[in-house]
Design an enzyme around this catalytic site. Structure first.
Site, mmCIF file in Angstrom:
data_model
loop_
_atom_site.group_PDB
_atom_site.id
_atom_site.type_symbol
_atom_site.label_atom_id
_atom_site.label_comp_id
_atom_site.label_asym_id
_atom_site.label_seq_id
_atom_site.Cartn_x
_atom_site.Cartn_y
_atom_site.Cartn_z
ATOM 1 N N CYS A 134 41.077 42.959 40.497
ATOM 2 C CA CYS A 134 39.622 43.002 40.645
ATOM 3 C C CYS A 134 39.301 43.342 42.092
ATOM 4 O O CYS A 134 39.791 44.332 42.603
ATOM 5 C CB CYS A 134 38.980 41.701 40.182
ATOM 6 N N ASP A 189 35.383 49.019 32.104
ATOM 7 C CA ASP A 189 34.965 48.411 33.368
ATOM 8 C C ASP A 189 33.776 49.177 33.938
ATOM 9 O O ASP A 189 33.924 50.297 34.427
ATOM 10 C CB ASP A 189 36.135 48.446 34.348
ATOM 11 N N HIS A 221 37.559 44.644 32.538
ATOM 12 C CA HIS A 221 37.705 44.175 33.910
ATOM 13 C C HIS A 221 38.304 42.764 33.889
ATOM 14 O O HIS A 221 37.730 41.850 33.297
ATOM 15 C CB HIS A 221 36.319 44.151 34.575
#
Length: 251
Positions: A134, A189, A221
């Site tokens: 991330c 994402d 994500h």
């Protein structure tokens, strides 16, 4: 896999102590160093488990709490299983802390983390690797751009905001990087769209940086994070294969 040892420790930085987790093979021999950058939820048991798994393949892995200026980990209270849809207050608490971590602070801290690895008898000479999850993928890229003589391999998984309008957007820094790069994008994402991926790849091509950029179909994500609702076992397995392949070749 090699048996490993994990421990919590403190790393001195220009702005105080950063708490961190270290995992390394039990034999105590020096191994290639790896800087593992956390996701927004931070240093916690699932990330410690990832560090131990990576260490089992022959690496000394340092996982710093990059939000150390806001306190020791966990910086905010986390449930054992993180579902942001059910617990939106977690992001509400984290967002201002994440916003306060400026690129300048990231690079300052990175210098301290790399210095700690260089001084450790558990880390062999040569380039270090970095992997980020991330937001951590962006931190890994900034580290490689600021310290090209130290970082030989970088992987970023389900990383958003690599392409922004900012002058110091990560995609504008790739020309400074000497490492080989790997990107494992989640195709679900919204923080890293198909158009943004094209811009990133164009910047990498223009800079002549060796890289692989792959789309993980159906993944969301956060797909590597076992303690979250975004976890995807198939995509996570693919991530481990790609990561180990990169580090084996470059470290």
């Amino acid at each position: 896999m090699t048996s490993v040892h994990g421990t919590l420790l403190d790393v001195p930085t220009p702005d105080g102590i950063a708490d961190a987790y270290l995992a390394h093979p039990d034999d105590g021999r020096p191994r290639p160093g790896v800087l593992l950058y956390m996701d927004a939820f931070g240093l916690r048991p699932s990330l410690e488990a990832m560090a131990r798994r990576l260490a089992g393949h022959g690496y000394t892995v340092l996982v710093p709490n990059v939000l150390h200026r806001s306190g020791r980990a966990p910086v905010v209270e986390l449930p054992e299983f993180i579902d942001p849809a059910q617990r939106p207050e977690i992001f509400q608490q984290l967002f201002p802390l994440l916003q306060s971590l400026t690129p300048e602070l990231v690079v300052r801290d990175a210098g301290a983390y790399l210095a700690w690895l260089a001084a450790s008898p558990l880390v062999s000479d040569g380039p270090v690797g970095s992997t980020g999850y991330c937001m951590g993928g962006g931190l890994a890229l900034r580290t490689a751009a600021a310290f090209p003589d130290r970082v030989g391999a970088v992987a970023a998984f389900h990383t958003g905001r690599l392409v922004t309008d900012a002058e110091d957007s990560p995609h504008r820094l790739v020309g400074r990087i000497a490492a080989e790069l790997y990107f494992g994008h989640a195709d679900q994402d919204q923080s890293m769209t198909a158009d943004q991926i094209k811009v990133l790849e164009g910047a990498l091509d223009a800079a002549g940086v060796p890289y692989r950029s792959e789309l993980y179909a159906g993944a969301h994500h956060g797909y590597t994070q076992t303690d979250t609702s975004a976890y995807d076992a198939e995509a996570d397995g693919r991530h481990w294969r790609a990561l180990l392949d990169l580090f084996e070749r470059r470290l």
